[in-house]
Design a protein around this motif. Structure first.
Motif, PDB file in Angstrom:
ATOM      1  N   VAL A 396       0.878  -1.169   0.000  1.00  0.00           N
ATOM      2  CA  VAL A 396       0.000   0.000   0.000  1.00  0.00           C
ATOM      3  C   VAL A 396       0.910   1.211   0.000  1.00  0.00           C
ATOM      4  O   VAL A 396       1.619   1.473   0.978  1.00  0.00           O
ATOM      5  N   VAL A 405      -2.068   0.362  -4.847  1.00  0.00           N
ATOM      6  CA  VAL A 405      -2.028  -0.957  -4.218  1.00  0.00           C
ATOM      7  C   VAL A 405      -1.367  -1.878  -5.230  1.00  0.00           C
ATOM      8  O   VAL A 405      -1.812  -1.972  -6.383  1.00  0.00           O
ATOM      9  N   THR A 495      -8.611   3.454   1.186  1.00  0.00           N
ATOM     10  CA  THR A 495      -7.466   2.601   0.869  1.00  0.00           C
ATOM     11  C   THR A 495      -7.825   1.126   0.982  1.00  0.00           C
ATOM     12  O   THR A 495      -7.438   0.307   0.140  1.00  0.00           O
ATOM     13  N   VAL A 499      -7.549  -1.962  -1.742  1.00  0.00           N
ATOM     14  CA  VAL A 499      -6.936  -3.269  -1.491  1.00  0.00           C
ATOM     15  C   VAL A 499      -7.902  -4.383  -1.880  1.00  0.00           C
ATOM     16  O   VAL A 499      -7.523  -5.386  -2.509  1.00  0.00           O
TER      17      VAL A 499
END
Length: 554
Positions: A396, A405, A495, A499
């Motif tokens: 990340v 990612v 985030t 992912v």
């Protein structure tokens, strides 16, 4: 010139009456004209089509979807065209659909004959049919699949790839079968029977009811990789992409356009990283290649030119880190790179020419005059992360202007990656703006959100709207700690979603400047249900990877 937008448009029939068909697929710098004629939420391609259409006198459109039907209605309302015709496209390719489409072709033929004041030219028709039978390459190639791609976008894709690139998008994949034997002597009605069926037998777009024949696009023996383009908010190709990921083992890169010019830095990074991931030495191939013999005592450098900082690492032939530097990039990439080089040279008491090779990465990689080579930050982060911890499977990376990612296999090869699009949400720049609004230093932001009393939620991830939301929370007398905690949660949520979309798995590593923000790290770990491996200097992973490439490549 007569403009059209759909591959099912009977361009051969238009040519038979003297028309000069031209595909309308251009990007627009803005949608001012279209949004003055219809609502702003219309499909971006439809808005671009309306703007192109207002500049043309002759148009033939297909009602492929509601948005294109609306485009026709808007253009008909403006009344600026001398010839404007809409064809109804069947969803099927069976007998009834063929007869229905044939009727549409006959109606168009009558309209063209009246408008151009000419007779049907069988010779021009058959010539156009034969010219539009385009076989695929007989050697290795890459395909652009999905929704229509503009010529500027295709040009950038083709320029970034080492292999030939074929446009097999919904508007580019127009491979008409050759006319039947004896076509020169067929009467017009029979010829239109064949033509209507041949158009509907082309490899189907996602508008059609039966799309299983699209598998032929991904099963060609010479196809080596796929760049999959989607148009923003076009669900047809979003579904197709989701299915494709489960149907092929080929490398696939997804990009998205909104029919305005794309940021060149992000687009080139995506494309070059994709090329590096399957076509160039440095990933899986690196593990089976013999390393070039290096001179003992030689020094190798990697320089990562980012939007906020420029980072540099120097290693020796034993892959030992000798020195590093982190400087502000400033207004010009070359100035930041020069400052980093000067700092490194000062630390090691050497001259720039003492460095055997310097590999540049990051957005400014193409503007560093003293670099001896370049690689994308995707590939360099993967190389650096695998060197630091071979167990890592997902990186990340949250930097100044983007979030990434990156998924790795056991060899350190990139298996998948995604980046944020046209938005600073969740990046270092987002945190900088929020810190400025709260009148805090970034170092304070890292600690402020660790202790909080009220669990606030910042609902907007748009930097501008989030700033307004923070100002409202300040006015409501909420504490800085509570507000920063809310910001950390919003970054972690965005985030974690990236992912998930990338199908990232533990062990995780976090790189980039935001990895220094303990509040964001803790919130992200909570959402992922796993700890983050973070080095003492998370900013340097990309530069380290670049230095390793400088050492390992001939």
């Amino acid at each position: 010139m007569i403009g059209y937008s759909c591959k099912y448009t009977p361009v051969e029939l238009l040519a038979a009456y003297g028309g000069k068909p031209e595909l309308l697929d251009q990007e627009e710098p803005d949608f001012e004209i279209a949004e003055g004629l219809t609502h702003a939420n219309l499909c971006c391609h439809a808005k671009a089509l309306i703007q192109e259409g207002t500049r043309l006198k002759e148009l033939v459109l297909m009602d492929c979807c509601d948005s294109l039907r609306r485009s026709y209605d808007v253009l008909e309302f403006t009344g600026g065209q001398e010839f404007l015709h809409l064809l109804d496209l069947p969803h099927e390719d069976n007998g009834c659909a063929v007869q229905r489409f044939k009727a549409e072709l006959l109606e168009l033929a009558n309209a063209c004959g009246t408008f151009y004041q000419t007779e049907f030219s069988r010779e021009a028709f058959l010539r156009a049919c034969r010219e539009n039978a385009r076989p695929l390459p007989d050697g290795p190639f890459l395909a652009v699949l999905g929704a229509r791609a503009s010529p500027p976008l295709l040009e950038v894709i083709q320029g970034a790839m080492a292999l030939p690139v074929v446009n097999l998008t919904c508007s580019g994949n127009r491979n008409l079968e050759a006319p039947p034997a004896g076509a020169e002597s067929m009467d017009f009605d029979a010829l239109m029977d064949w033509y209507a069926a041949a158009l509907l037998r082309m490899t189907p777009c996602m508008r059609m009811a039966g799309v299983t024949a699209r598998r032929s696009l991904t099963e060609h023996p010479h196809l080596k990789g796929i760049i999959y383009n989607t148009v923003k908010f076009c669900d047809f190709y979003g579904f197709d992409y989701a299915a494709l990921k489960d149907q092929t083992d080929l490398p696939v890169l997804k990009i998205e356009s909104d029919y305005t010019p794309m940021p060149s830095g992000q687009l080139s990074t995506r494309l070059e990283a994709f090329s590096e991931s399957f076509a160039l030495p440095g990933t899986a191939e690196r593990n089976t290649m013999k390393e070039t013999v290096k001179k003992a005592g030689a020094l190798y450098a990697g320089i990562d030119s980012g939007s906020t900082t420029t980072n540099m690492v120097v290693i020796n032939d034993k892959k030992e880190i000798l020195a590093s530097a982190i400087v502000r990039t400033g207004a010009k990439a070359q100035n930041g790179a020069k400052a980093a080089l000067e700092e490194i040279c000062g630390k090691l008491n050497l001259q720039p020419e003492d460095l055997t090779a310097i590999m540049a990465t990051g957005y400014g990689r193409g503007n560093i005059p003293f670099a001896t080579g370049t690689k994308t930050e995707i590939t360099c982060h993967a190389r650096g992360a695998h060197f630091l911890n071979p167990e890592i499977r997902t990186i990340v990376d949250i930097g100044g202007q983007d979030s990434k990612v990156i998924c790795l296999d056991e060899t350190g090869a990139v298996t998948n990656f995604i980046m944020n699009d046209k938005c600073a949400a969740g990046t270092g720049r987002f945190l900088e703006m929020m810190a400025r609004t709260l009148e805090l230093e970034l170092s304070d932001m890292s600690q402020k959100g660790l202790t909080w009393k009220k669990d606030l939620t910042i609902s907007s991830m748009c930097t501008v709207f989030a700033e307004s939301e923070v100002i409202s929370l300040i006015a409501d007398n909420h504490s800085e700690n509570d507000i920063v905690h809310g910001l950390n949660k919003s970054i972690a949520a965005k985030t974690a979603s990236m992912v998930s979309r990338a199908k990232g798995t533990a062990p995780f590593m976090m790189t980039g400047g935001v990895a220094r923000n303990l509040g964001v790290v803790r919130e992200l770990e909570a959402r992922l249900g796993s700890g983050m491996f973070i080095t003492e200097n998370p900013d340097l992973c990309g530069a380290l990877g670049a230095a390793l490439f400088a050492l390992e490549e001939p």
